[in-house]
Scaffold this motif. Structure first.
Motif, PDB file in Angstrom:
ATOM      1  N   ALA A  52     -19.372 -29.779  16.004  1.00  0.00           N
ATOM      2  CA  ALA A  52     -18.384 -29.338  16.984  1.00  0.00           C
ATOM      3  C   ALA A  52     -17.285 -30.388  17.097  1.00  0.00           C
ATOM      4  CB  ALA A  52     -19.050 -29.119  18.338  1.00  0.00           C
ATOM      5  N   GLN A  53     -16.065 -29.931  17.260  1.00  0.00           N
ATOM      6  CA  GLN A  53     -14.922 -30.825  17.417  1.00  0.00           C
ATOM      7  C   GLN A  53     -14.021 -30.279  18.501  1.00  0.00           C
ATOM      8  OE1 GLN A  53     -12.973 -31.523  13.674  1.00  0.00           O
ATOM      9  NE2 GLN A  53     -14.881 -31.848  12.597  1.00  0.00           N
ATOM     10  N   GLN A  54     -13.460 -31.188  19.297  1.00  0.00           N
ATOM     11  CA  GLN A  54     -12.533 -30.737  20.338  1.00  0.00           C
ATOM     12  C   GLN A  54     -11.532 -31.825  20.657  1.00  0.00           C
ATOM     13  OE1 GLN A  54     -15.137 -29.805  23.635  1.00  0.00           O
ATOM     14  NE2 GLN A  54     -14.627 -31.723  24.640  1.00  0.00           N
ATOM     15  N   TRP A  55     -10.356 -31.394  21.143  1.00  0.00           N
ATOM     16  CA  TRP A  55      -9.332 -32.332  21.559  1.00  0.00           C
ATOM     17  C   TRP A  55      -8.353 -31.626  22.494  1.00  0.00           C
ATOM     18  CZ3 TRP A  55     -10.209 -30.687  16.639  1.00  0.00           C
ATOM     19  CH2 TRP A  55      -9.278 -29.851  16.057  1.00  0.00           C
ATOM     20  N   VAL A  56      -7.636 -32.417  23.272  1.00  0.00           N
ATOM     21  CA  VAL A  56      -6.628 -31.899  24.199  1.00  0.00           C
ATOM     22  C   VAL A  56      -5.372 -31.605  23.391  1.00  0.00           C
ATOM     23  CG1 VAL A  56      -5.186 -32.435  26.202  1.00  0.00           C
ATOM     24  CG2 VAL A  56      -7.583 -33.167  26.158  1.00  0.00           C
ATOM     25  N   ILE A  57      -4.825 -30.385  23.541  1.00  0.00           N
ATOM     26  CA  ILE A  57      -3.617 -30.024  22.798  1.00  0.00           C
ATOM     27  C   ILE A  57      -2.368 -30.094  23.657  1.00  0.00           C
ATOM     28  CG2 ILE A  57      -4.849 -28.627  21.109  1.00  0.00           C
ATOM     29  CD1 ILE A  57      -3.847 -26.117  22.630  1.00  0.00           C
ATOM     30  N   GLY A  58      -2.522 -30.323  24.950  1.00  0.00           N
ATOM     31  CA  GLY A  58      -1.376 -30.431  25.844  1.00  0.00           C
ATOM     32  C   GLY A  58      -1.760 -30.126  27.273  1.00  0.00           C
ATOM     33  N   VAL A  59      -0.736 -29.951  28.088  1.00  0.00           N
ATOM     34  CA  VAL A  59      -0.923 -29.677  29.511  1.00  0.00           C
ATOM     35  C   VAL A  59      -0.181 -28.395  29.851  1.00  0.00           C
ATOM     36  CG1 VAL A  59      -0.473 -30.546  31.844  1.00  0.00           C
ATOM     37  CG2 VAL A  59      -1.162 -32.126  30.056  1.00  0.00           C
ATOM     38  N   HIS A  60      -0.836 -27.511  30.583  1.00  0.00           N
ATOM     39  CA  HIS A  60      -0.242 -26.237  31.016  1.00  0.00           C
ATOM     40  C   HIS A  60      -0.451 -26.115  32.514  1.00  0.00           C
ATOM     41  CE1 HIS A  60      -0.291 -21.750  31.516  1.00  0.00           C
ATOM     42  NE2 HIS A  60       0.822 -21.903  30.818  1.00  0.00           N
ATOM     43  N   ASN A  61       0.617 -25.961  33.249  1.00  0.00           N
ATOM     44  CA  ASN A  61       0.553 -25.875  34.713  1.00  0.00           C
ATOM     45  C   ASN A  61      -0.197 -27.064  35.325  1.00  0.00           C
ATOM     46  OD1 ASN A  61       1.953 -23.447  34.613  1.00  0.00           O
ATOM     47  ND2 ASN A  61       0.091 -22.222  34.612  1.00  0.00           N
ATOM     48  N   GLY A  62      -0.013 -28.242  34.729  1.00  0.00           N
ATOM     49  CA  GLY A  62      -0.631 -29.454  35.250  1.00  0.00           C
ATOM     50  C   GLY A  62      -2.086 -29.659  34.866  1.00  0.00           C
ATOM     51  N   VAL A  65      -5.266 -28.672  28.404  1.00  0.00           N
ATOM     52  CA  VAL A  65      -5.748 -27.552  27.608  1.00  0.00           C
ATOM     53  C   VAL A  65      -6.485 -28.128  26.400  1.00  0.00           C
ATOM     54  CG1 VAL A  65      -5.101 -25.514  26.256  1.00  0.00           C
ATOM     55  CG2 VAL A  65      -3.827 -26.102  28.342  1.00  0.00           C
ATOM     56  N   VAL A  66      -7.700 -27.637  26.180  1.00  0.00           N
ATOM     57  CA  VAL A  66      -8.567 -28.136  25.117  1.00  0.00           C
ATOM     58  C   VAL A  66      -8.706 -27.082  24.027  1.00  0.00           C
ATOM     59  CG1 VAL A  66     -10.928 -28.893  24.586  1.00  0.00           C
ATOM     60  CG2 VAL A  66      -9.869 -29.542  26.764  1.00  0.00           C
ATOM     61  N   LYS A  67      -8.656 -27.547  22.779  1.00  0.00           N
ATOM     62  CA  LYS A  67      -8.994 -26.689  21.640  1.00  0.00           C
ATOM     63  C   LYS A  67     -10.333 -27.197  21.129  1.00  0.00           C
ATOM     64  CE  LYS A  67      -6.048 -26.334  18.283  1.00  0.00           C
ATOM     65  NZ  LYS A  67      -5.289 -26.319  17.006  1.00  0.00           N
ATOM     66  N   SER A  68     -11.291 -26.294  21.011  1.00  0.00           N
ATOM     67  CA  SER A  68     -12.637 -26.690  20.622  1.00  0.00           C
ATOM     68  C   SER A  68     -13.145 -25.780  19.511  1.00  0.00           C
ATOM     69  CB  SER A  68     -13.549 -26.589  21.853  1.00  0.00           C
ATOM     70  OG  SER A  68     -14.834 -27.008  21.549  1.00  0.00           O
ATOM     71  N   PHE A  69     -13.742 -26.396  18.499  1.00  0.00           N
ATOM     72  CA  PHE A  69     -14.410 -25.650  17.438  1.00  0.00           C
ATOM     73  C   PHE A  69     -15.903 -25.796  17.659  1.00  0.00           C
ATOM     74  CE2 PHE A  69     -10.318 -26.468  15.520  1.00  0.00           C
ATOM     75  CZ  PHE A  69     -10.041 -25.293  14.834  1.00  0.00           C
ATOM     76  N   LEU A  70     -16.591 -24.675  17.807  1.00  0.00           N
ATOM     77  CA  LEU A  70     -18.031 -24.681  18.067  1.00  0.00           C
ATOM     78  C   LEU A  70     -18.750 -24.049  16.889  1.00  0.00           C
ATOM     79  CD1 LEU A  70     -17.643 -23.171  21.632  1.00  0.00           C
ATOM     80  CD2 LEU A  70     -17.967 -25.577  21.103  1.00  0.00           C
ATOM     81  N   CYS A  71     -19.761 -24.739  16.398  1.00  0.00           N
ATOM     82  CA  CYS A  71     -20.593 -24.140  15.363  1.00  0.00           C
ATOM     83  C   CYS A  71     -22.018 -24.611  15.580  1.00  0.00           C
ATOM     84  CB  CYS A  71     -20.097 -24.481  13.965  1.00  0.00           C
ATOM     85  SG  CYS A  71     -20.468 -26.120  13.391  1.00  0.00           S
ATOM     86  N   SER A  72     -22.932 -23.945  14.926  1.00  0.00           N
ATOM     87  CA  SER A  72     -24.341 -24.334  15.092  1.00  0.00           C
ATOM     88  C   SER A  72     -24.945 -24.620  13.731  1.00  0.00           C
ATOM     89  CB  SER A  72     -25.107 -23.252  15.839  1.00  0.00           C
ATOM     90  OG  SER A  72     -24.995 -22.019  15.161  1.00  0.00           O
ATOM     91  N   ASP A  73     -25.730 -23.705  13.214  1.00  0.00           N
ATOM     92  CA  ASP A  73     -26.438 -23.982  11.968  1.00  0.00           C
ATOM     93  C   ASP A  73     -25.586 -23.788  10.717  1.00  0.00           C
ATOM     94  OD1 ASP A  73     -26.401 -21.268  12.528  1.00  0.00           O
ATOM     95  OD2 ASP A  73     -28.172 -20.904  11.310  1.00  0.00           O
ATOM     96  N   ARG A  81     -13.473 -20.888  17.449  1.00  0.00           N
ATOM     97  CA  ARG A  81     -12.445 -21.723  18.058  1.00  0.00           C
ATOM     98  C   ARG A  81     -12.145 -21.180  19.443  1.00  0.00           C
ATOM     99  NH1 ARG A  81      -6.734 -20.871  16.119  1.00  0.00           N
ATOM    100  NH2 ARG A  81      -7.116 -19.147  17.508  1.00  0.00           N
ATOM    101  N   VAL A  82     -12.110 -22.054  20.437  1.00  0.00           N
ATOM    102  CA  VAL A  82     -11.824 -21.654  21.812  1.00  0.00           C
ATOM    103  C   VAL A  82     -10.739 -22.565  22.355  1.00  0.00           C
ATOM    104  CG1 VAL A  82     -12.790 -21.249  24.106  1.00  0.00           C
ATOM    105  CG2 VAL A  82     -14.253 -21.028  22.104  1.00  0.00           C
ATOM    106  N   ILE A  83      -9.762 -21.990  23.037  1.00  0.00           N
ATOM    107  CA  ILE A  83      -8.714 -22.753  23.716  1.00  0.00           C
ATOM    108  C   ILE A  83      -8.855 -22.452  25.193  1.00  0.00           C
ATOM    109  CG2 ILE A  83      -6.225 -23.065  24.006  1.00  0.00           C
ATOM    110  CD1 ILE A  83      -5.939 -22.239  21.042  1.00  0.00           C
ATOM    111  N   TYR A  84      -9.037 -23.498  26.003  1.00  0.00           N
ATOM    112  CA  TYR A  84      -9.367 -23.286  27.414  1.00  0.00           C
ATOM    113  C   TYR A  84      -8.876 -24.448  28.271  1.00  0.00           C
ATOM    114  CZ  TYR A  84     -13.133 -26.463  26.114  1.00  0.00           C
ATOM    115  OH  TYR A  84     -13.842 -27.538  25.646  1.00  0.00           O
TER     116      TYR A  84
END
Length: 133
Positions: A52-62, A65-73, A81-84
């Motif tokens: 799994a990898q994730q990082w902050v891609i910026g700021v929205h409304n203060g 915002v994180v972009k995260s890649f989730l994987c398992s086996d 990929r989730v942006i939240y």
């Protein structure tokens, strides 16, 4: 004796100013518009080949915002990929203007439901955005 105290005070002041420069408010370069969030969500990307990898891609409304890649086996075949929003500990998703949604994420050889706080601009259509190329 006074010179030593003055030197210590000056040194301490310089250190405090340096530290405060490191902790700054988001700048315009860090701010994401709704359109930029939609573009980021629509972008096709190659999934990471391991873990799994994730990082902050910026700021929205203060809010960060994180972009995260989730994987398992099976990485990268079963990668999502989730942006939240990165919701602060003293807030709720709704209090920062986000939308809470439960989505299925990879877990071992299966999937499990996990709640994320999505920016409103991408929440309604999250499932239709491509996750990988």
């Amino acid at each position: 004796m006074k010179t030593t105290s003055a030197t210590k005070a000056l040194t301490l002041s310089v250190l405090l100013l340096s530290l405060s420069a490191c902790v700054s408010l988001p700048t315009n370069e860090d701010t994401l518009t709704d359109a930029e969030l939609i573009r980021a969500a629509q972008q096709k990307e190659s999934a990471p080949t391991e873990g799994a990898q994730q990082w902050v891609i910026g700021v929205h409304n203060g809010i960060e915002v994180v972009k995260s890649f989730l994987c398992s086996d099976l990485c990268p075949q079963n990668t999502l990929r989730v942006i939240y929003y990165d919701v602060p500990a003293d807030a709720t998703c709704e209090s920062i203007g986000g939308v809470t949604k439960s989505i299925l994420v990879p877990f071992a050889i299966s999937v499990k439901a996990k709640e994320y706080c999505f920016p409103k601009a991408i929440a309604d259509y999250w499932e239709s955005y491509p996750a990988k190329s």
